[in-house]
Design a protein around this motif. Structure first.
Motif, PDB file in Angstrom:
ATOM      1  N   ALA A  43       0.864  -1.181   0.000  1.00 54.83           N
ATOM      2  CA  ALA A  43       0.000   0.000   0.000  1.00 54.83           C
ATOM      3  C   ALA A  43       0.897   1.226   0.000  1.00 54.83           C
ATOM      4  O   ALA A  43       2.065   1.154   0.392  1.00 54.83           O
ATOM      5  N   GLU A  44       0.349   2.338  -0.429  1.00 57.54           N
ATOM      6  CA  GLU A  44       1.165   3.554  -0.485  1.00 57.54           C
ATOM      7  C   GLU A  44       1.594   4.018   0.898  1.00 57.54           C
ATOM      8  O   GLU A  44       2.696   4.538   1.079  1.00 57.54           O
ATOM      9  N   ARG A  45       0.751   3.796   1.911  1.00 55.28           N
ATOM     10  CA  ARG A  45       1.087   4.149   3.286  1.00 55.28           C
ATOM     11  C   ARG A  45       0.535   3.089   4.223  1.00 55.28           C
ATOM     12  O   ARG A  45      -0.477   2.465   3.943  1.00 55.28           O
ATOM     13  N   MET A  46       1.212   2.902   5.349  1.00 49.51           N
ATOM     14  CA  MET A  46       0.717   1.963   6.362  1.00 49.51           C
ATOM     15  C   MET A  46       1.011   2.526   7.742  1.00 49.51           C
ATOM     16  O   MET A  46       1.895   3.370   7.920  1.00 49.51           O
ATOM     17  N   VAL A  47       0.263   2.032   8.725  1.00 53.36           N
ATOM     18  CA  VAL A  47       0.430   2.418  10.113  1.00 53.36           C
ATOM     19  C   VAL A  47       0.860   1.197  10.910  1.00 53.36           C
ATOM     20  O   VAL A  47       0.322   0.095  10.723  1.00 53.36           O
ATOM     21  N   ILE A  48       1.842   1.390  11.797  1.00 53.25           N
ATOM     22  CA  ILE A  48       2.347   0.281  12.608  1.00 53.25           C
ATOM     23  C   ILE A  48       2.848   0.821  13.943  1.00 53.25           C
ATOM     24  O   ILE A  48       3.246   1.990  14.049  1.00 53.25           O
ATOM     25  N   SER A  49       2.826  -0.022  14.977  1.00 52.47           N
ATOM     26  CA  SER A  49       3.384   0.357  16.268  1.00 52.47           C
ATOM     27  C   SER A  49       4.853   0.744  16.103  1.00 52.47           C
ATOM     28  O   SER A  49       5.595   0.115  15.347  1.00 52.47           O
ATOM     29  N   GLU A  50       5.266   1.772  16.834  1.00 54.90           N
ATOM     30  CA  GLU A  50       6.677   2.168  16.767  1.00 54.90           C
ATOM     31  C   GLU A  50       7.608   1.038  17.211  1.00 54.90           C
ATOM     32  O   GLU A  50       8.777   1.006  16.832  1.00 54.90           O
ATOM     33  N   ASP A  51       7.091   0.078  17.991  1.00 53.91           N
ATOM     34  CA  ASP A  51       7.913  -1.037  18.456  1.00 53.91           C
ATOM     35  C   ASP A  51       8.347  -1.940  17.313  1.00 53.91           C
ATOM     36  O   ASP A  51       9.335  -2.676  17.445  1.00 53.91           O
ATOM     37  N   PHE A  52       7.594  -1.934  16.214  1.00 53.80           N
ATOM     38  CA  PHE A  52       7.890  -2.867  15.124  1.00 53.80           C
ATOM     39  C   PHE A  52       8.229  -2.149  13.819  1.00 53.80           C
ATOM     40  O   PHE A  52       7.958  -2.637  12.724  1.00 53.80           O
ATOM     41  N   ALA A  53       8.842  -0.986  14.010  1.00 54.42           N
ATOM     42  CA  ALA A  53       9.579  -0.322  12.939  1.00 54.42           C
ATOM     43  C   ALA A  53      11.027  -0.229  13.406  1.00 54.42           C
ATOM     44  O   ALA A  53      11.298  -0.118  14.604  1.00 54.42           O
ATOM     45  N   GLU A  54      11.951  -0.302  12.474  1.00 59.27           N
ATOM     46  CA  GLU A  54      13.381  -0.199  12.796  1.00 59.27           C
ATOM     47  C   GLU A  54      14.039   0.762  11.821  1.00 59.27           C
ATOM     48  O   GLU A  54      13.611   0.899  10.675  1.00 59.27           O
ATOM     49  N   ARG A  55      15.086   1.414  12.288  1.00 59.06           N
ATOM     50  CA  ARG A  55      15.803   2.359  11.430  1.00 59.06           C
ATOM     51  C   ARG A  55      16.469   1.615  10.272  1.00 59.06           C
ATOM     52  O   ARG A  55      17.067   0.552  10.457  1.00 59.06           O
ATOM     53  N   LYS A  56      16.354   2.191   9.096  1.00 54.51           N
ATOM     54  CA  LYS A  56      16.970   1.602   7.911  1.00 54.51           C
ATOM     55  C   LYS A  56      18.493   1.582   8.074  1.00 54.51           C
ATOM     56  O   LYS A  56      19.106   2.636   8.300  1.00 54.51           O
ATOM     57  N   PRO A  57      19.129   0.413   7.965  1.00 49.99           N
ATOM     58  CA  PRO A  57      20.595   0.363   8.050  1.00 49.99           C
ATOM     59  C   PRO A  57      21.246   1.162   6.926  1.00 49.99           C
ATOM     60  O   PRO A  57      20.787   1.130   5.783  1.00 49.99           O
ATOM     61  N   GLU A  58      22.310   1.857   7.270  1.00 47.58           N
ATOM     62  CA  GLU A  58      22.958   2.712   6.283  1.00 47.58           C
ATOM     63  C   GLU A  58      23.577   1.928   5.135  1.00 47.58           C
ATOM     64  O   GLU A  58      23.713   2.455   4.021  1.00 47.58           O
ATOM     65  N   HIS A  59      23.952   0.671   5.383  1.00 42.62           N
ATOM     66  CA  HIS A  59      24.621  -0.095   4.330  1.00 42.62           C
ATOM     67  C   HIS A  59      23.639  -0.726   3.347  1.00 42.62           C
ATOM     68  O   HIS A  59      24.059  -1.355   2.380  1.00 42.62           O
ATOM     69  N   LEU A  60      22.332  -0.545   3.571  1.00 41.15           N
ATOM     70  CA  LEU A  60      21.329  -1.108   2.675  1.00 41.15           C
ATOM     71  C   LEU A  60      20.710  -0.018   1.807  1.00 41.15           C
ATOM     72  O   LEU A  60      20.406   1.075   2.288  1.00 41.15           O
ATOM     73  N   THR A  61      20.493  -0.328   0.529  1.00 44.27           N
ATOM     74  CA  THR A  61      19.718   0.555  -0.343  1.00 44.27           C
ATOM     75  C   THR A  61      18.243   0.438   0.025  1.00 44.27           C
ATOM     76  O   THR A  61      17.838  -0.427   0.813  1.00 44.27           O
ATOM     77  N   TRP A  62      17.412   1.297  -0.574  1.00 43.31           N
ATOM     78  CA  TRP A  62      15.974   1.183  -0.331  1.00 43.31           C
ATOM     79  C   TRP A  62      15.446  -0.166  -0.799  1.00 43.31           C
ATOM     80  O   TRP A  62      14.599  -0.777  -0.130  1.00 43.31           O
TER      81      TRP A  62
END
Length: 324
Positions: free
Chosen positions: A109-128
């Motif tokens: 989906a274009e946007r989604m909602v999730i608990s902040e507990d189950f989002a993680e910062r994108k690692p710098e060594h990974l592309t999108w």
């Protein structure tokens, strides 16, 4: 907003209402999402009269945060941890464990909602693209390999089926650990293409595994194919060895020689996804060793039907990503 859903047993692109953000939740504008074999099978589990947004893997940018959110701010780059409500490493998931993408609204989906507990910062060594396919395969592979399989750098791992996203990730993790890795494929060309994973030995699925591996000592087998290969895998495992199963792409039910099993002192262990604690361990490990998922093909969100067809063909080597 546009979303790819399962409805009455069918997959389709449709317009859905944009979700609202709760006090402990973040809204993520998806940039990429990853396909998994779970997405192919989910229509058999979804209720016929309901509409569910598919997709378990994804990455994007936080565009709204609930009033009690402390871990993220608008503009932060994140990926989704699809293993909901499982916080600490444990013998089995908690009773309220859930996977993103049916019944919990997914990442297609274009946007989604999730608990902040189950989002993680994108690692710098990974592309999108890499971040969008990282979580489900990485977490499933990490728990199967290290928590359940107890892999050590001195071990030899045998993992049938080189092509899938989880197995590709497991090979990368095992090699980063320093273990010896042996794998299989139905096609010699795929074994050749998979040499980028740096496995140590590859054999064909239709070969005699006992003959091909007669000079090997297999400490750990990780099985995801199921009835078609389970007994062949058990035949090459050393006495007292460990076999971990995290999936079954062929027959769920099979028979095996129980007497041979207990005389051989084998250990069989099940594994599914993983906890938030294991996700954090995976992030530390992958950042230390610069582990990245192997990418196969990318599709635009408008081409997601073709992406599903390609996944169903089982021709991929690594992960399939959708770009928004």
């Amino acid at each position: 907003m546009k979303a790819y859903v399962v409805q009455n047993g069918n997959y389709l692109m449709t317009e859905v209402e944009e979700p609202e953000v709760g006090v402990n939740e973040v809204k993520v504008q998806l940039k990429t999402a990853g396909l998994n074999h779970r997405d192919l099978m989910i229509k058999h589990r979804a209720g016929n009269n309901d509409t569910y947004i598919l997709g378990s893997d994804g990455a994007g940018v936080v565009v709204e945060a609930g009033e009690n959110v402390t871990r993220f701010a608008i503009g932060d780059e994140v990926f989704i941890n699809p293993g909901l409500n499982w916080y600490k490493k444990s013998e089995a998931p908690p009773a309220d464990f859930e996977i993103v993408g049916v019944p919990f609204s997914g990442t297609f989906a274009e946007r989604m909602v999730i608990s902040e507990d189950f989002a993680e910062r994108k690692p710098e060594h990974l592309t999108w693209d890499e971040a969008g396919v990282f979580a489900l395969s990485g977490l499933t592979g990490y728990r199967a390999l290290f928590t359940q399989g107890q892999l050590k750098e001195t071990d030899t791992l045998f993992i049938p089926g080189v092509g899938g996203g989880v197995n590709s990730f497991i090979i990368l993790l095992a090699k980063a650990c320093g273990a010896r890795v042996i794998t299989t494929s139905r096609e010699r060309d795929k074994l050749k293409a998979a040499e980028k994973l740096s496995y140590d030995k590859g054999i064909l699925t239709d070969d005699s595994w006992t003959e091909q591996l007669s000079d090997e000592t297999i400490d750990l087998v990780i099985e995801s194919i199921g009835g078609k290969t389970f007994n062949k895998s058990l035949d090459v495992l050393k006495k007292g060895g460990r076999i971990v199963t995290y999936g079954s792409s062929t027959n769920d039910e099979m028979t095996f020689d129980l007497r041979k099993f207990f005389y051989g002192q084998y250990k069989m262990i099940g594994s599914t996804m993983g906890s938030r604690e294991e996700m954090h361990e995976l992030l530390q490990f992958s950042e230390k060793h610069r582990v990245k998922p192997i990418m196969d093909r990318q599709f635009a969100f408008s081409e997601i039907d073709q992406a599903f067809d390609y996944l169903a063909s089982q021709n991929q080597l690594g992960k399939i990503v959708v770009n928004f």
